[in-house]
Design an enzyme around this catalytic site. Structure first.
Site, PDB file in Angstrom:
ATOM      1  N   SER A  56       0.845  -1.206   0.000  1.00  0.00           N
ATOM      2  CA  SER A  56       0.000   0.000   0.000  1.00  0.00           C
ATOM      3  C   SER A  56       0.874   1.247   0.000  1.00  0.00           C
ATOM      4  O   SER A  56       0.396   2.346  -0.250  1.00  0.00           O
ATOM      5  CB  SER A  56      -0.924   0.014   1.226  1.00  0.00           C
ATOM      6  OG  SER A  56      -0.193  -0.212   2.420  1.00  0.00           O
ATOM      7  N   ASP A  94       5.276  -7.168   2.403  1.00  0.00           N
ATOM      8  CA  ASP A  94       4.527  -7.598   1.223  1.00  0.00           C
ATOM      9  C   ASP A  94       5.453  -7.953   0.072  1.00  0.00           C
ATOM     10  O   ASP A  94       6.409  -7.224  -0.215  1.00  0.00           O
ATOM     11  CB  ASP A  94       3.610  -6.459   0.751  1.00  0.00           C
ATOM     12  CG  ASP A  94       2.162  -6.671   1.123  1.00  0.00           C
ATOM     13  OD1 ASP A  94       1.747  -7.836   1.306  1.00  0.00           O
ATOM     14  OD2 ASP A  94       1.435  -5.667   1.234  1.00  0.00           O
ATOM     15  N   GLU A 193      -9.516  -9.577   3.488  1.00  0.00           N
ATOM     16  CA  GLU A 193      -9.848  -8.166   3.249  1.00  0.00           C
ATOM     17  C   GLU A 193     -11.228  -8.014   2.604  1.00  0.00           C
ATOM     18  O   GLU A 193     -11.540  -8.665   1.595  1.00  0.00           O
ATOM     19  CB  GLU A 193      -8.761  -7.539   2.337  1.00  0.00           C
ATOM     20  CG  GLU A 193      -9.026  -6.071   2.042  1.00  0.00           C
ATOM     21  CD  GLU A 193      -7.811  -5.332   1.479  1.00  0.00           C
ATOM     22  OE1 GLU A 193      -6.698  -5.899   1.461  1.00  0.00           O
ATOM     23  OE2 GLU A 193      -7.996  -4.171   1.064  1.00  0.00           O
TER      24      GLU A 193
HETATM   25  O1  KIV Z   1      -0.542  -3.392   1.522  1.00  0.00           O
HETATM   26  C1  KIV Z   1      -1.197  -3.336   2.574  1.00  0.00           C
HETATM   27  O2  KIV Z   1      -1.128  -2.373   3.339  1.00  0.00           O
HETATM   28  C2  KIV Z   1      -2.049  -4.469   2.903  1.00  0.00           C
HETATM   29  C3  KIV Z   1      -3.012  -4.296   4.029  1.00  0.00           C
HETATM   30  C4  KIV Z   1      -4.129  -3.428   3.619  1.00  0.00           C
HETATM   31  C5  KIV Z   1      -3.504  -5.598   4.547  1.00  0.00           C
HETATM   32  O3  KIV Z   1      -1.985  -5.475   2.272  1.00  0.00           O
END
Ligand code: KIV
Length: 275
Positions: A56, A94, A193
Site C-alpha cells: 500500500s 509484502d 480483506e
Molecule cells: O498493503 C497493505 O497495506 C495491505 C493491508 C491493507 C492488509 O496489504
C-alpha cells in the site's frame, strides 16, 4: 515503600509462533502498516503485535493509483527503515506484484532478498489455491508466509472495483477452500480483506491459524489497517471499515499555515530560537 522489581516485565518479542499461540489463547492480534523509521518506532513503543510493510506504500507514500508499480527494491528500502526502529513487533513485508507470481524460482529469489537484506520475520503473498505451491516451497526453505484473501489489490485489473468480495455462495465457498489450502501449504496467518463479517467468522472458526481482518468484521483473530488511513492522513479515502483515530491531515495543515504566517510576518525565528 514501593518495591521496584530489578526485572521489570520485558515487552514480548513477537514471532510467527507467538501469533498462532495468541489465537489459541483467544488474544486478539493488533497489526498496522508502517513504511518509515519514526512511525515504526512509535508503533513498536506502544506494543503493536505485527507491523506490515505493505505494498500500500505504492498508494500512500508513492502516490500511484494502484499497488502494481511497487518493486522489490521499494519494499526493501522501506522495510530497512522500519527494521531499524523495531525491537519487539513481528515485521511482515509484502511481496509486490510480479515478484512471486511468475515462478517458484522468482518467489524464492525475491523473498530471499527481503529476508536476507532486511532481516524481517515473514513475507505476505496475495492469492489463493493457485499460489499454494509457491507458499509451500517458501515455508519449506524457512521463509514464513502470511496469506492474503478476499480483496487482493494486486488483482484490481481483473475485478475492476474495490467492492466487497465473496458475496455469492460460490465465491464464499471458494474463499473458505482457499483459506484451508493456504493453511495446509504452511501460512502462519491470513489477512482477509473486505468480505462479509459472517464469512470471516466462519473462516476464523474453521482454520487453526489466525485471520487478520480488514473490512471483515469483528470476529477475526486480529485486525489491520493502513496506518495513514487510521491517522486521517488519507482524507479522501473513506470506506466504512476505516475507523479514524485521529485527524492528522488537519493537524498538519494547521501547523503549516501557522509556520507560513510566522515566517512571512517575521515572527519566526524569535531571539530564543536564534544563536
Ligand atoms: O498493503 C497493505 O497495506 C495491505 C493491508 C491493507 C492488509 O496489504
Amino acid at each position: 515503600m514501593k518495591q521496584h522489581s530489578p526485572h521489570p516485565a520485558k515487552p514480548r518479542v513477537v514471532t510467527t509462533k507467538t501469533v498462532i499461540t495468541m489465537k489459541r489463547n483467544g488474544e486478539k492480534i493488533a497489526m498496522l502498516t508502517a513504511y518509515d523509521f519514526l512511525v515504526a518506532k512509535y508503533l513498536d513503543q506502544v506494543g503493536i503485535d505485527i507491523i506490515l510493510v505493505g505494498d500500500s506504500l505504492g498508494n500512500v507514500v508513492q502516490g500511484y493509483e494502484t499497488t502494481l508499480p511497487v518493486t522489490v527494491d521499494d519494499m526493501i528500502y522501506h522495510a530497512k527503515a522500519v527494521k531499524r526502529a523495531v525491537k519487539n513487533a513481528l515485521i511482515v513485508v509484502d511481496m509486490p506484484f510480479m515478484s512471486f507470481q511468475t515462478s517458484i524460482n522468482d518467489a524464492v529469489r525475491n523473498a530471499g532478498r527481503i529476508m536476507k537484506e532486511v532481516g524481517v520475520g515473514a513475507v505476505k503473498l496475495e492469492g489463493g489455491a493457485y499460489i499454494a505451491d509457491i507458499v509451500k516451497h517458501l515455508v519449506n526453505i524457512g521463509i514464513p508466509v502470511m496469506g492474503h484473501l478476499g480483496l487482493t489489490p494486486q488483482a484490481i485489473n481483473k475485478f475492476g472495483t474495490y467492492e466487497v468480495r465473496a458475496t455469492t455462495k460460490e465465491e464464499a465457498a471458494r474463499l473458505i477452500e482457499d483459506a484451508k489450502i493456504l493453511t495446509e501449504a504452511g501460512t502462519f496467518a491470513i489477512v482477509i480483506e473486505k468480505i462479509p463479517a459472517e464469512l470471516a467468522k466462519k473462516v476464523t472458526e474453521i482454520i487453526p491459524i489466525p485471520t487478520i481482518g480488514i473490512g471483515a468484521g469483528p470476529h477475526c483473530d486480529g485486525q489491520v489497517l493502513v496506518v495513514y488511513d487510521m491517522l486521517g492522513l488519507t482524507e479522501e479515502f473513506k470506506p466504512r471499515f476505516v475507523h479514524r483515530y485521529s485527524e492528522v491531515a488537519e493537524t498538519m495543515r494547521a501547523a503549516f499555515r501557522t509556520y507560513i504566517k510566522d515566517v512571512k510576518g517575521g515572527k519566526f525565528p524569535t531571539e530564543k530560537e536564534s544563536y
